[in-house]
Design a protein around this motif. Structure first.
Motif, PDB file in Angstrom:
ATOM      1  N   ILE A 143      -1.142  15.962   5.223  1.00  0.00           N
ATOM      2  CA  ILE A 143      -1.985  15.322   4.196  1.00  0.00           C
ATOM      3  C   ILE A 143      -2.705  16.380   3.378  1.00  0.00           C
ATOM      4  O   ILE A 143      -2.757  16.307   2.140  1.00  0.00           O
ATOM      5  N   ASP A 144      -3.252  17.375   4.066  1.00  0.00           N
ATOM      6  CA  ASP A 144      -3.969  18.459   3.390  1.00  0.00           C
ATOM      7  C   ASP A 144      -3.044  19.222   2.435  1.00  0.00           C
ATOM      8  O   ASP A 144      -3.419  19.525   1.300  1.00  0.00           O
ATOM      9  N   LYS A 145      -1.835  19.511   2.894  1.00  0.00           N
ATOM     10  CA  LYS A 145      -0.861  20.221   2.058  1.00  0.00           C
ATOM     11  C   LYS A 145      -0.494  19.395   0.822  1.00  0.00           C
ATOM     12  O   LYS A 145      -0.434  19.918  -0.300  1.00  0.00           O
ATOM     13  N   ILE A 175       0.848  -1.204   0.000  1.00  0.00           N
ATOM     14  CA  ILE A 175       0.000   0.000   0.000  1.00  0.00           C
ATOM     15  C   ILE A 175       0.880   1.250   0.000  1.00  0.00           C
ATOM     16  O   ILE A 175       0.469   2.322   0.434  1.00  0.00           O
ATOM     17  N   GLY A 176       2.125   1.098  -0.512  1.00  0.00           N
ATOM     18  CA  GLY A 176       3.108   2.170  -0.369  1.00  0.00           C
ATOM     19  C   GLY A 176       3.467   2.967  -1.603  1.00  0.00           C
ATOM     20  O   GLY A 176       4.371   3.802  -1.551  1.00  0.00           O
ATOM     21  N   VAL A 177       2.800   2.717  -2.727  1.00  0.00           N
ATOM     22  CA  VAL A 177       3.112   3.468  -3.948  1.00  0.00           C
ATOM     23  C   VAL A 177       2.241   4.717  -3.990  1.00  0.00           C
ATOM     24  O   VAL A 177       1.012   4.623  -4.001  1.00  0.00           O
ATOM     25  N   GLY A 178       2.864   5.902  -4.003  1.00  0.00           N
ATOM     26  CA  GLY A 178       2.070   7.122  -3.964  1.00  0.00           C
ATOM     27  C   GLY A 178       2.703   8.288  -4.696  1.00  0.00           C
ATOM     28  O   GLY A 178       3.894   8.268  -5.017  1.00  0.00           O
ATOM     29  N   ASP A 179       1.891   9.307  -4.945  1.00  0.00           N
ATOM     30  CA  ASP A 179       2.390  10.545  -5.551  1.00  0.00           C
ATOM     31  C   ASP A 179       3.259  11.301  -4.556  1.00  0.00           C
ATOM     32  O   ASP A 179       4.266  11.890  -4.910  1.00  0.00           O
ATOM     33  N   GLU A 237      -1.305  20.140  -3.393  1.00  0.00           N
ATOM     34  CA  GLU A 237      -0.279  20.180  -4.438  1.00  0.00           C
ATOM     35  C   GLU A 237      -0.594  19.238  -5.599  1.00  0.00           C
ATOM     36  O   GLU A 237      -0.015  19.357  -6.670  1.00  0.00           O
ATOM     37  N   LEU A 238      -1.526  18.295  -5.358  1.00  0.00           N
ATOM     38  CA  LEU A 238      -1.829  17.283  -6.379  1.00  0.00           C
ATOM     39  C   LEU A 238      -3.196  17.447  -7.037  1.00  0.00           C
ATOM     40  O   LEU A 238      -3.421  16.930  -8.131  1.00  0.00           O
TER      41      LEU A 238
END
Length: 317
Positions: free
Chosen positions: A286-288, A207-211, A292-293
């Motif tokens: 998380i909000d920041k 569950i570790g692949v992220g932007d 950005e995304l």
């Protein structure tokens, strides 16, 4: 509150401070100056100890029994807005992997993470935070649902690894983790990964692949635990401290190698020493990251995500 071996000087000063204050409350003796002196010494000792933590000491802090787990973060950040979702629609509901919809402010997220237990009974119930294949398939089902309704995904990593039992292998543990890694690379919504404790091996990568990948200050992320590395290389767990240093598994090491994007600072003494501040800091991070995304198109998200992981481990002379 429990103290680790290297925190014993703090424990002694804390006990002295509490005793001095108690004497002042129960008698007419003025101990205010003594209390202030001990308190000052306590603060200085804390700063000195936590400023110079070794990799192994950070591993110990990441496993502290009072450290908040995934559901602690979710309940604190989302409050009553969280709706837990269950099952992989194939075998069963894995209690080591939790997930569901929740809100930070007015923004909805799909939260997914490994959950450990607080005592013997709940640790067995949660399988010590080690997910079976159905746990990773449940996570993938929730991610696909999030993609369908254009909801960003937040994963919270805290696991000693995927469950290594025979029944897990029979049900396709390796395939389930590999499938998640593949599907997460091309998921068309933002993925924010937060390592809140232990980030071990494929159990974390599932569950570790992220932007955006965030790591709390006193956590670790590695292909293997220091104990297991020590037992393979030296046939003994006695060299775990040397292994922890050699593995370069701390947040600072990960940032230096460009394997994560940002380090989330913890309160002095670790996340467990001031939970409220930790929860607020993680929610803000998380909000920041989402801000950005959020303006990137699905194509831009997946392209940047693939480029990010394709560039890892590339070195030029």
């Amino acid at each position: 509150m429990e103290y680790l071996d290297f925190e014993l000087p703090i424990k002694e000063l804390q006990e002295q401070f509490e005793k001095a204050c108690q004497i002042g409350e129960e008698s007419d003796v003025d101990v205010s100056n003594t209390c202030k002196q001990i308190e000052t010494k306590l603060k200085e000792t804390k700063k000195e100890i936590y400023k110079n933590l070794t990799p192994w000491q950070r591993v110990q802090l990441s496993r502290h029994p009072d450290r908040p787990y995934t559901m602690d973060y979710i309940n604190a950040i989302c409050g009553d807005s969280f709706l837990e979702l269950h099952g992989d629609r194939n075998f069963k509901d894995d209690k080591a992997m939790v997930g569901g919809l929740g809100k930070i402010g007015n923004q909805s997220y799909m939260f997914i993470g490994q959950q450990k237990g607080y005592n013997t009974k709940t640790r067995q119930y949660r399988n010590f935070g080690m997910a079976n294949p159905e746990g990773y398939r449940k996570a993938l089902r929730l991610m696909k649902s999030a993609e369908k309704f254009n909801v960003p995904v937040v994963t919270l990593i805290d696991t000693p690894g995927a469950y290594p039992g025979l029944e897990a292998e029979e049900r396709g543990q390796g395939e389930a983790i590999a499938r998640n890694i593949l599907e997460m690379t091309r998921l068309k919504v933002p993925i924010i990964v937060v390592i809140i404790g232990e980030g071990a091996s494929g159990g974390a990568l599932g569950i570790g692949v992220g932007d955006t990948v965030l790591m709390l200050e006193n956590t670790w992320y590695s292909v293997i635990s220091p104990e297991s590395c020590s037992s393979i290389l030296w046939r003994s767990w006695e060299f775990k401290e040397i292994a922890a240093d050699a593995l370069k598994l701390t947040a600072t090491d990960m940032k230096k190698q460009k394997l994560i994007d940002s380090i989330v600072k913890e309160p002095l003494g670790g996340a467990h020493s001031d939970r409220k501040t930790t929860f607020i800091t993680v929610a803000n991070a998380i909000d920041k990251a989402y801000n950005e995304l959020k303006d990137l198109s699905p194509k831009e998200l997946t392209t940047k995500r693939m480029e990010k992981y394709a560039n890892m481990g590339v070195f030029k002379d």
